[in-house]
Write an enzyme that holds these catalytic residues in place. Structure first.
Site, PDB file in Angstrom:
ATOM      1  N   SER A 151      54.955   0.608   3.479  1.00 33.23           N
ATOM      2  CA  SER A 151      54.560   1.381   4.868  1.00 33.23           C
ATOM      3  C   SER A 151      54.475   0.164   5.777  1.00 33.23           C
ATOM      4  O   SER A 151      55.483  -0.408   6.057  1.00 33.23           O
ATOM      5  CB  SER A 151      52.989   1.992   4.534  1.00 33.23           C
ATOM      6  OG  SER A 151      52.629   2.563   5.755  1.00 33.23           O
ATOM      7  N   ASP A 316      57.458  11.871   0.532  1.00 34.60           N
ATOM      8  CA  ASP A 316      56.795  11.162   1.458  1.00 34.60           C
ATOM      9  C   ASP A 316      57.240  11.644   2.947  1.00 34.60           C
ATOM     10  O   ASP A 316      58.374  11.768   3.414  1.00 34.60           O
ATOM     11  CB  ASP A 316      57.371   9.895   1.570  1.00 34.60           C
ATOM     12  CG  ASP A 316      56.617   8.909   2.554  1.00 34.60           C
ATOM     13  OD1 ASP A 316      55.764   9.461   3.595  1.00 34.60           O
ATOM     14  OD2 ASP A 316      56.642   7.701   2.624  1.00 34.60           O
ATOM     15  N   HIS A 349      53.387   9.760   0.649  1.00 32.85           N
ATOM     16  CA  HIS A 349      53.289   8.453   1.171  1.00 32.85           C
ATOM     17  C   HIS A 349      52.665   7.476   0.340  1.00 32.85           C
ATOM     18  O   HIS A 349      53.297   6.424   0.123  1.00 32.85           O
ATOM     19  CB  HIS A 349      52.659   8.163   2.605  1.00 32.85           C
ATOM     20  CG  HIS A 349      53.173   7.076   3.207  1.00 32.85           C
ATOM     21  ND1 HIS A 349      54.189   6.335   3.276  1.00 32.85           N
ATOM     22  CD2 HIS A 349      52.117   6.045   3.864  1.00 32.85           C
ATOM     23  CE1 HIS A 349      54.199   5.204   3.981  1.00 32.85           C
ATOM     24  NE2 HIS A 349      52.744   4.945   4.220  1.00 32.85           N
TER      25      HIS A 349
END
Length: 372
Positions: A151, A316, A349
């Site tokens: 991320s 995601d 995610h």
């Protein structure tokens, strides 16, 4: 069970001023970090792990005072694990502006003797990388064998290849994107507004009032957490199940998913700093390596010298696989060395944090390519 055992945080002080991308200058700063494994004689086996929005330096192991305080990526770090501490020296750092020991809004401003609060400057991914380079100098590391993150951490790994192309040999960019979409910026703004409009925020100087904007921070985390999960995962884990005794046709917490989100919000608000949250989300918003190249990511990435491992997860929807493929296409356009994996995983995610055997086996296989 942790493969690392007991760990202790360390602190590095940097007295030389740091010029920030936004124009401010920090006169000095501290970074808190942890290390796992042993730095070899050639100082060639170091891997920097960069954390995401709510992360910190405590990547693996547990603290002496709390065996339940296990690092946020413990499942991937340790002897025989993908980030193998029998081979690599792993460094985890709490980013500048953080709230887990590194200099940030809750730290004392040397000019006033009071917490920085709203006066702490907005920091960017480029600023974090610049401060991490100072930490590498402190540790005697000329070049990282690899920089890895998921991320927002993946964005830092990407930026390392651009800010210091000669100081990184491999970049592992997991569940990331070359820039935020308008939708993601919108999510971040709504989260910030929840904090900014909390009556206990006091313009960012809530420390002086002896309060914290818990309601706003709680709402911000609840909103963010929804975007980290997949619809399939929420359906499987919670569905439309009601809590025992629910069904009053009122506005209390009745569904299991509501209870879960309230729990996550309360837990996060109890340990995180609202001013840090504002700055972390702004760093996400501002990140765009192609901005100075008329939006041409391939042109922006041309100066990178590292080899890349890019990974994305099918569920995601915050940073979709298509966003990772943008990075891959830019690198392929330049004939740069890149490996790409698109991994089927139900956890949205948050998949990059999960102990998923196939995903971990890919990371391990890639890191075996790293020559020390």
């Amino acid at each position: 069970m942790s493969g690392i055992g007991i760990v202790a945080a360390q602190r590095a002080h940097f007295a030389q001023p740091l010029a920030l991308k936004g124009g401010s200058v920090l006169p000095a700063f501290d970074l808190v970090y942890e290390t796992y494994g042993t730095l070899n004689a050639a100082r060639s086996n170091a891997i920097l792990v960069c954390h995401a929005l709510s992360g910190h330096h405590h990547v693996a192991g547990h603290t002496a005072d709390n065996p339940n305080n296990v690092g946020w990526w413990d499942n991937i770090v340790g002897p025989g694990r993908p980030l193998d501490t029998d081979r690599f020296f792993i460094v985890g750092v709490n980013n500048l502006g953080g709230c887990h020991g590194s200099t940030g809004p809750a730290s004392d401003n040397p000019a006033t003797g009071k917490p920085w609060g709203a006066d702490f400057p907005v920091v960017t991914v480029e600023d974090w990388v610049a401060s991490q380079a100072r930490l590498a100098d402190h540790l005697g590391i000329d070049a990282w064998a690899a920089v890895m993150g998921g991320s927002l951490g993946g964005m830092q790994a990407l930026q390392w290849t651009l800010s210091f192309p000669e100081r990184i040999r491999h970049a592992l960019v997991i569940a990331a994107a070359p820039k935020l979409s308008a939708e993601n910026i919108a999510f971040n703004d709504v989260a910030r507004q929840a904090i900014l409009t909390d009556p206990d925020f006091h313009g960012g100087h809530f420390y002086e009032h002896g309060v914290r904007p818990l309601r706003g921070l709680r709402l911000a985390r609840m909103l963010g957490h929804i975007t980290y999960l997949s619809d399939d995962q929420m359906a499987e884990k919670f569905g439309r199940r009601l809590r025992t005794g629910a069904g009053s046709y009122g506005f209390d917490v009745e569904f299991e998913i509501e209870s879960y989100l309230h729990y996550q919000g309360d837990k996060f608000a109890g340990v995180f700093d609202a001013n840090t949250y504002l700055r972390m989300t702004k760093a996400l918003d501002y990140f765009d390596p192609a901005q100075d190249y008329d939006g041409d990511l391939a042109l922006a990435m041309k100066r990178a010298r590292a080899k890349f491992f890019i990974a994305a997860f099918t569920t995601d929807w915050r940073f979709t696989p298509a966003r990772s493929r943008e990075i891959v296409h830019a690198l392929v356009h330049n004939n740069q060395d890149v490996a790409y994996a698109e991994i089927a995983c139900d956890h949205g995610h948050d998949s990059f944090l999960i102990d998923e055997p196939y995903y971990h086996s890919l990371v391990a296989a890639y890191l075996r390519r790293v020559v020390l």
